[in-house]
Design a protein around this motif. Structure first.
Motif, PDB file in Angstrom:
ATOM      1  N   LEU A  79      25.189 -86.238  12.634  1.00 39.82           N
ATOM      2  CA  LEU A  79      26.293 -86.749  13.458  1.00 39.82           C
ATOM      3  C   LEU A  79      27.366 -87.356  12.558  1.00 39.82           C
ATOM      4  O   LEU A  79      28.563 -87.142  12.779  1.00 39.82           O
ATOM      5  CB  LEU A  79      25.769 -87.788  14.453  1.00 39.82           C
ATOM      6  N   ALA A  80      26.955 -88.085  11.536  1.00 35.38           N
ATOM      7  CA  ALA A  80      27.913 -88.678  10.591  1.00 35.38           C
ATOM      8  C   ALA A  80      28.773 -87.597   9.952  1.00 35.38           C
ATOM      9  O   ALA A  80      29.994 -87.731   9.850  1.00 35.38           O
ATOM     10  CB  ALA A  80      27.169 -89.475   9.520  1.00 35.38           C
ATOM     11  N   SER A  81      28.147 -86.508   9.544  1.00 35.27           N
ATOM     12  CA  SER A  81      28.865 -85.410   8.897  1.00 35.27           C
ATOM     13  C   SER A  81      29.916 -84.811   9.826  1.00 35.27           C
ATOM     14  O   SER A  81      31.055 -84.578   9.423  1.00 35.27           O
ATOM     15  CB  SER A  81      27.869 -84.332   8.470  1.00 35.27           C
ATOM     16  N   LEU A  82      29.537 -84.571  11.061  1.00 33.90           N
ATOM     17  CA  LEU A  82      30.473 -83.986  12.030  1.00 33.90           C
ATOM     18  C   LEU A  82      31.615 -84.955  12.349  1.00 33.90           C
ATOM     19  O   LEU A  82      32.765 -84.543  12.505  1.00 33.90           O
ATOM     20  CB  LEU A  82      29.731 -83.584  13.301  1.00 33.90           C
ATOM     21  N   ALA A  83      31.308 -86.243  12.435  1.00 37.68           N
ATOM     22  CA  ALA A  83      32.342 -87.235  12.723  1.00 37.68           C
ATOM     23  C   ALA A  83      33.319 -87.363  11.553  1.00 37.68           C
ATOM     24  O   ALA A  83      34.528 -87.509  11.764  1.00 37.68           O
ATOM     25  CB  ALA A  83      31.698 -88.584  13.045  1.00 37.68           C
ATOM     26  N   LEU A  84      32.808 -87.307  10.323  1.00 42.81           N
ATOM     27  CA  LEU A  84      33.690 -87.393   9.154  1.00 42.81           C
ATOM     28  C   LEU A  84      34.729 -86.278   9.175  1.00 42.81           C
ATOM     29  O   LEU A  84      35.877 -86.493   8.798  1.00 42.81           O
ATOM     30  CB  LEU A  84      32.879 -87.317   7.857  1.00 42.81           C
ATOM     31  N   SER A  85      34.328 -85.105   9.642  1.00 44.70           N
ATOM     32  CA  SER A  85      35.264 -83.976   9.675  1.00 44.70           C
ATOM     33  C   SER A  85      36.403 -84.209  10.662  1.00 44.70           C
ATOM     34  O   SER A  85      37.427 -83.533  10.612  1.00 44.70           O
ATOM     35  CB  SER A  85      34.531 -82.669   9.998  1.00 44.70           C
ATOM     36  N   VAL A  88      36.913 -89.777  11.085  1.00 42.26           N
ATOM     37  CA  VAL A  88      36.316 -90.994  11.625  1.00 42.26           C
ATOM     38  C   VAL A  88      35.674 -91.776  10.479  1.00 42.26           C
ATOM     39  O   VAL A  88      35.149 -91.199   9.534  1.00 42.26           O
ATOM     40  CB  VAL A  88      35.246 -90.610  12.687  1.00 42.26           C
ATOM     41  N   TYR A  89      35.697 -93.108  10.564  1.00 40.61           N
ATOM     42  CA  TYR A  89      34.976 -93.961   9.622  1.00 40.61           C
ATOM     43  C   TYR A  89      33.539 -94.072  10.120  1.00 40.61           C
ATOM     44  O   TYR A  89      33.319 -94.343  11.303  1.00 40.61           O
ATOM     45  CB  TYR A  89      35.593 -95.360   9.561  1.00 40.61           C
ATOM     46  N   VAL A  90      32.568 -93.878   9.224  1.00 40.20           N
ATOM     47  CA  VAL A  90      31.170 -93.871   9.645  1.00 40.20           C
ATOM     48  C   VAL A  90      30.355 -94.838   8.792  1.00 40.20           C
ATOM     49  O   VAL A  90      30.385 -94.776   7.562  1.00 40.20           O
ATOM     50  CB  VAL A  90      30.551 -92.456   9.544  1.00 40.20           C
ATOM     51  N   LEU A  91      29.616 -95.721   9.482  1.00 36.59           N
ATOM     52  CA  LEU A  91      28.714 -96.663   8.824  1.00 36.59           C
ATOM     53  C   LEU A  91      27.304 -96.477   9.354  1.00 36.59           C
ATOM     54  O   LEU A  91      27.119 -96.203  10.545  1.00 36.59           O
ATOM     55  CB  LEU A  91      29.113 -98.114   9.132  1.00 36.59           C
ATOM     56  N   SER A  92      26.330 -96.681   8.478  1.00 30.80           N
ATOM     57  CA  SER A  92      24.939 -96.732   8.921  1.00 30.80           C
ATOM     58  C   SER A  92      24.618 -98.174   9.310  1.00 30.80           C
ATOM     59  O   SER A  92      25.318 -99.101   8.887  1.00 30.80           O
ATOM     60  CB  SER A  92      24.002 -96.278   7.798  1.00 30.80           C
ATOM     61  N   PRO A  93      23.566 -98.401  10.080  1.00 30.37           N
ATOM     62  CA  PRO A  93      23.181 -99.775  10.425  1.00 30.37           C
ATOM     63  C   PRO A  93      22.776-100.624   9.216  1.00 30.37           C
ATOM     64  O   PRO A  93      22.672-101.829   9.323  1.00 30.37           O
ATOM     65  CB  PRO A  93      21.995 -99.587  11.374  1.00 30.37           C
ATOM     66  N   ARG A  94      22.562-100.001   8.077  1.00 26.84           N
ATOM     67  CA  ARG A  94      22.259-100.752   6.853  1.00 26.84           C
ATOM     68  C   ARG A  94      23.518-101.048   6.044  1.00 26.84           C
ATOM     69  O   ARG A  94      23.446-101.638   4.976  1.00 26.84           O
ATOM     70  CB  ARG A  94      21.254 -99.982   5.998  1.00 26.84           C
ATOM     71  N   GLU A  97      28.544 -96.850   3.979  1.00 28.42           N
ATOM     72  CA  GLU A  97      29.668 -96.105   4.536  1.00 28.42           C
ATOM     73  C   GLU A  97      29.546 -94.664   4.079  1.00 28.42           C
ATOM     74  O   GLU A  97      29.502 -94.383   2.888  1.00 28.42           O
ATOM     75  CB  GLU A  97      31.019 -96.677   4.097  1.00 28.42           C
ATOM     76  N   TYR A  98      29.438 -93.762   5.038  1.00 25.33           N
ATOM     77  CA  TYR A  98      29.382 -92.343   4.709  1.00 25.33           C
ATOM     78  C   TYR A  98      30.789 -91.869   4.375  1.00 25.33           C
ATOM     79  O   TYR A  98      31.742 -92.232   5.047  1.00 25.33           O
ATOM     80  CB  TYR A  98      28.823 -91.531   5.874  1.00 25.33           C
ATOM     81  N   LYS A  99      30.893 -91.088   3.338  1.00 22.17           N
ATOM     82  CA  LYS A  99      32.174 -90.544   2.889  1.00 22.17           C
ATOM     83  C   LYS A  99      32.025 -89.034   2.732  1.00 22.17           C
ATOM     84  O   LYS A  99      30.923 -88.529   2.540  1.00 22.17           O
ATOM     85  CB  LYS A  99      32.569 -91.133   1.533  1.00 22.17           C
ATOM     86  N   ASP A 100      33.159 -88.339   2.755  1.00 24.77           N
ATOM     87  CA  ASP A 100      33.135 -86.883   2.579  1.00 24.77           C
ATOM     88  C   ASP A 100      32.420 -86.486   1.291  1.00 24.77           C
ATOM     89  O   ASP A 100      31.658 -85.535   1.264  1.00 24.77           O
ATOM     90  CB  ASP A 100      34.559 -86.314   2.567  1.00 24.77           C
ATOM     91  N   GLU A 101      32.677 -87.245   0.210  1.00 22.97           N
ATOM     92  CA  GLU A 101      32.120 -86.863  -1.084  1.00 22.97           C
ATOM     93  C   GLU A 101      30.622 -87.143  -1.222  1.00 22.97           C
ATOM     94  O   GLU A 101      29.978 -86.615  -2.120  1.00 22.97           O
ATOM     95  CB  GLU A 101      32.887 -87.536  -2.232  1.00 22.97           C
ATOM     96  N   SER A 102      30.024 -87.934  -0.322  1.00 24.25           N
ATOM     97  CA  SER A 102      28.593 -88.230  -0.433  1.00 24.25           C
ATOM     98  C   SER A 102      27.759 -87.625   0.691  1.00 24.25           C
ATOM     99  O   SER A 102      26.528 -87.598   0.591  1.00 24.25           O
ATOM    100  CB  SER A 102      28.377 -89.748  -0.463  1.00 24.25           C
ATOM    101  N   ILE A 103      28.392 -87.133   1.732  1.00 22.93           N
ATOM    102  CA  ILE A 103      27.627 -86.670   2.889  1.00 22.93           C
ATOM    103  C   ILE A 103      26.835 -85.405   2.594  1.00 22.93           C
ATOM    104  O   ILE A 103      25.739 -85.218   3.115  1.00 22.93           O
ATOM    105  CB  ILE A 103      28.534 -86.504   4.142  1.00 22.93           C
ATOM    106  N   VAL A 104      27.334 -84.547   1.727  1.00 24.58           N
ATOM    107  CA  VAL A 104      26.613 -83.305   1.411  1.00 24.58           C
ATOM    108  C   VAL A 104      25.271 -83.622   0.764  1.00 24.58           C
ATOM    109  O   VAL A 104      24.247 -83.027   1.109  1.00 24.58           O
ATOM    110  CB  VAL A 104      27.470 -82.385   0.513  1.00 24.58           C
ATOM    111  N   THR A 105      25.260 -84.587  -0.139  1.00 25.24           N
ATOM    112  CA  THR A 105      24.005 -84.990  -0.775  1.00 25.24           C
ATOM    113  C   THR A 105      23.033 -85.543   0.265  1.00 25.24           C
ATOM    114  O   THR A 105      21.848 -85.217   0.249  1.00 25.24           O
ATOM    115  CB  THR A 105      24.267 -86.047  -1.871  1.00 25.24           C
TER     116      THR A 105
END
Length: 151
Positions: A79-85, A88-94, A97-105
C-alpha cells in the motif's frame, strides 16, 4: 494545512498519537478500517470509515480517496508503494518514512520473506512494538506536519 491524514487503522498501534497531532496541526483525519476490526474508538478523534471485510478493502478505499500531498500511516509496504506513486507522504507506525528510493528494497524483502514462508521457513515475526517505536513515530509525524505547515 490542506493535507488529509489517512490511517490504515486495522492494526495501527499509534491511533491516539495520530489523533493528538492531527488536532494540534488542525489536519483532517480519516481512520479506515474493516467492519471486522470495529472497536471502541473513544480516545481517537477523526472520521472513522468502515469498509467491507476482506484483505484489501481498506487499501482499496484509501487508494481511491487519497490525493497528492496527503499523508498515509500504514504498515503495509505494498500500500505504501502504491501511495508513493500518487505523491503521498507515507509513514510506518514505527516512524519510518517510506520514500521512492527505498520502497523497492522494502518490497524485495517482503517478496523474499513471503517466498521463504511458502517454503516452510518461518522467522520470529515482527519485533514487539516498544515505547521507543511510539516516540520515534511521534517525532517523525510531528516533523512531517511541521514541514508541511511551513513551521
Amino acid at each position: 494545512m490542506n493535507s488529509v491524514i489517512y490511517v490504515d487503522a486495522d492494526a495501527c498501534p499509534v491511533k491516539l498519537e495520530i489523533s493528538i497531532l492531527a488536532k494540534e496541526f488542525k489536519c483532517e483525519l480519516r481512520f479506515i478500517a474493516s467492519y471486522d476490526h470495529k472497536s471502541n474508538r473513544e480516545e481517537e478523534s477523526g472520521e472513522w470509515i468502515f469498509v467491507d471485510p476482506g484483505r484489501d478493502s481498506a487499501d482499496l478505499y484509501i487508494l481511491n480517496h487519497i490525493k497528492h500531498q496527503d499523508i498515509l500511516i500504514t504498515q503495509d509496504i505494498g500500500l505504501a508503494s502504491l501511495a508513493l506513486s500518487k505523491g503521498v507522504y507515507v509513514l510506518s507506525p514505527r516512524g519510518t518514512e517510506y520514500k521512492d528510493e527505498s520502497i523497492v528494497t522494502a518490497l524485495d524483502f517482503r517478496f523474499l520473506a513471503a517466498k521463504a514462508r511458502r517454503a516452510g521457513k518461518y522467522g520470529k515475526g515482527p519485533k514487539a512494538f516498544t515505547d521507543l517505536d511510539r516516540q520515534q513515530f511521534q517525532e517523525s509525524l510531528r516533523r512531517l506536519l511541521s514541514n508541511l505547515a511551513g513551521d
